[in-house]
Design an enzyme around this catalytic site. Structure first.
Site, PDB file in Angstrom:
ATOM      1  N   HIS A  21       0.835  -1.203   0.000  1.00  0.00           N
ATOM      2  CA  HIS A  21       0.000   0.000   0.000  1.00  0.00           C
ATOM      3  C   HIS A  21       0.872   1.256   0.000  1.00  0.00           C
ATOM      4  CE1 HIS A  21      -3.630   2.350   1.388  1.00  0.00           C
ATOM      5  NE2 HIS A  21      -2.660   3.142   1.816  1.00  0.00           N
ATOM      6  N   GLU A  22       1.829   1.323   0.909  1.00  0.00           N
ATOM      7  CA  GLU A  22       2.664   2.520   1.036  1.00  0.00           C
ATOM      8  C   GLU A  22       3.621   2.684  -0.152  1.00  0.00           C
ATOM      9  OE1 GLU A  22       2.293   4.921   3.029  1.00  0.00           O
ATOM     10  OE2 GLU A  22       0.761   3.976   4.253  1.00  0.00           O
TER      11      GLU A  22
END
Length: 209
Positions: A21-22
């Site tokens: 996600h990051e």
């Protein structure tokens, strides 16, 4: 909706999911001209560069031991919105990249489950049950992360999309949400987060079949 398995497996799945996600945020920012994440050494899947001791380890362990769903986060990947080539839609694209990556993971592992009867022949039932259980956990957790992060309350990713869509005359709403976003988010978590469960359950069933 919770899937039974050892806590350590749940935490590993969470870390795997929040890291992707990051990193997706960072690559979206890079594609739009901002190299902050690259200079910070955050464009890597090495979890040690992303783990938040509380959000990635302690909190998910506590929520799981208390009988709730495993939940947490990684350290946010930094980016400078003023470096983005598209000042209006750039932050929204960077914000949406994280949930989009989670949705892709949910769909990929969900489709593995859906089509598992076509490649399960000759494989032991015990192995398939364990494998499909992990695939289901990955798909479900990534749906949780995607849907939750798309809630349009700062500092969640959905707020970046909302702010890009708001006409300039509603700028005061953005200022208010940014000022009181954390308090509003806490209220949402305590009183309204259950509203997300049917949405997550619906998409999980559609993907997995």
């Amino acid at each position: 909706m919770e899937i039974a398995m050892p806590i350590i497996i749940k935490i590993i799945i969470l870390i795997f999911s929040v890291v992707i996600h990051e990193v997706s945020h960072g690559y979206a920012a890079l594609a739009l001209g901002d190299r902050t994440a690259q200079y910070s050494g955050r464009l890597t899947l090495n979890p040690l560069r992303h783990i938040d001791p509380f959000g990635s380890l302690l909190l998910p362990a506590l929520t799981s031991m208390l009988g709730g769903p495993v939940f947490g986060w990684a350290k946010p990947v930094p980016y400078n919105p003023y470096n983005l080539r598209n000042q209006k839609w750039g932050p929204a694209i960077v914000g949406a990249a994280g949930p989009a990556a989670n949705i892709l993971l949910a769909v990929a592992f969900g489709l593995v489950i859906r089509f598992s009867p076509f490649f399960a022949s000759g494989i032991s039932d015990e192995f398939m049950n364990n494998f499909l259980g992990i695939a289901a956990a990955i798909s479900l957790l990534n749906l949780v992360l995607a849907v939750f992060n798309l809630v349009p309350i700062p500092p969640l990713d959905g707020s970046k999309v909302l702010f890009a869509l708001l006409p300039y005359r509603w700028r005061s709403l953005q200022v208010m949400l940014e000022q009181y976003g954390f308090m509003i988010l806490l209220m949402f978590i305590f009183f309204f987060a259950q509203l997300l469960v049917p949405i997550i359950d619906f998409f999980f069933r559609v993907i997995v079949g």
